[in-house]
Design an enzyme around this catalytic site. Sequence first.
Site, PDB file in Angstrom:
ATOM      1  N   TYR A 141       0.999  -1.270   0.863  1.00 28.74           N
ATOM      2  CA  TYR A 141       0.175   0.071   0.087  1.00 28.74           C
ATOM      3  C   TYR A 141       0.913   1.074   0.225  1.00 28.74           C
ATOM      4  CZ  TYR A 141      -3.347   3.524   1.855  1.00 28.74           C
ATOM      5  OH  TYR A 141      -4.198   4.285   1.349  1.00 28.74           O
ATOM      6  N   ASP A 236       9.388   3.094  -0.816  1.00 22.10           N
ATOM      7  CA  ASP A 236       8.491   3.682  -0.246  1.00 22.10           C
ATOM      8  C   ASP A 236       8.414   3.187   1.266  1.00 22.10           C
ATOM      9  OD1 ASP A 236       6.416   3.976   1.859  1.00 22.10           O
ATOM     10  OD2 ASP A 236       4.542   3.469   0.245  1.00 22.10           O
ATOM     11  N   LYS A 264       5.790   8.891   8.799  1.00 21.00           N
ATOM     12  CA  LYS A 264       4.827   8.131  10.158  1.00 21.00           C
ATOM     13  C   LYS A 264       6.833   8.873  11.530  1.00 21.00           C
ATOM     14  CE  LYS A 264       2.438   4.098   8.559  1.00 21.00           C
ATOM     15  NZ  LYS A 264       1.205   5.103   8.987  1.00 21.00           N
TER      16      LYS A 264
END
Length: 424
Positions: A141, A236, A264
């Site tokens: 994702y 990613d 994050k």
Amino acid sequence: MRNTDLFEMAKRYMPGGVSSPVRAFKAVGGNPIVVEKAKGSKIWDVEGKEYIDFLCSWGPLILGHSHPLVVEAIFQQAQKGLSYGLTNVHEITLSQMVCQLVPSIEKVRFVSSGTEATMSAIRLARAYTKRKYVVKFDGCYHGHYDSLLVSGGSGVATFGVPGTAGVPEELAKLTLVLPYNDHLAVKEAFNKYGEDIACVIVEPVAGNMGVVVPDFEFLKVLRKETEKYGALLIFDEVITGFRVSLGGAQELFGINPDITCLGKILGGGMPLGAYGGREEIMDLVSPQGFVYQAGTLSGNPLSMVAGIKTIEMLTKEKPYSYLELLTKKLVDGISELLKEKGIPHRINWIASMFTLFFTRGDVRDFKSAKASDVDMFGKFFRALLGQGILIPPSQFEAWFLSLAHTQEDIDIALEKIKKALGSL
């Protein structure tokens, strides 16, 4: 008020009662909790119930909730202004830190989310290569950008199909979806479409099908094939950046991508994302180049100072060995309890992140992850929640530990997990 009352109220005003789908607990059943506060390794709902938190806001809180130095930095900055809409000195400081710590990044652009980072990286890669096709991997994702929110077709190297309503088929067909950890599928895809592929985007450690550690050969082939065909490799590292090491997965595995996406932990619990890479690539970004990307709250000073303080702490403390030992203690303890109960399982883990899969086989891609017993996971989740243990409300997500977790937390958690298993 009770969790159930507040959630019913939320459903009147927000789709599904949430701001992000998985919070609705639909994948695990039962009633969602509504959070009142958090501190250290603990979180409390509006009914005052305490939980040991292994969700950690889905990964950002490597220092734990409300670390006093991070809170103080935000407080001091808030007194000077919440947002400027202009460059602030903290952007410059954090950009220096990122470029010094992440091996492949020479220049960086800050955005407000991981989705913004990945969508901007894709646009940049297409501009740099003057090609349109993107390779991604089933189960990875990368945010809800149209080109990336697609699922696999019927073959090993086929173009994607829309993974959600609202994504045009024509756009989905610009994405090739391959099995994770399958280096032969990568070679086949490049052999067929290589001259038209702009980039490959991959989680160097998968975290969104649950934790899946890559075969080293898989990452090597990604680097080799992209270089061979003139495509860009995008890592990613929204989850793995500053989580598996200070320099992320690329430092851990010794493979440098062309573009890296971060988020994050970068924001220390505040909304923040970034994408960066080689200078010649990043210089295509406006205003220096002609790849347009902008954002009113990009480089927000509150997010900047939270990120700076978090990375300063990680640089000073170098906590990765400790976190790995703590994680191993929890992983080994859970596995032993499940073995005693005769419950088939696999636990994939790396550094301070892991996933427990209720399955008999090894999990190395999305197909094997989906063989897990999701009904069993739902029962397990609800039993743990009842015992005061918060884990991700989905089989296909990662658990996280933080520096706020203690040996005592792990001992208590294992006792509570043992009680929860006894009720299944």
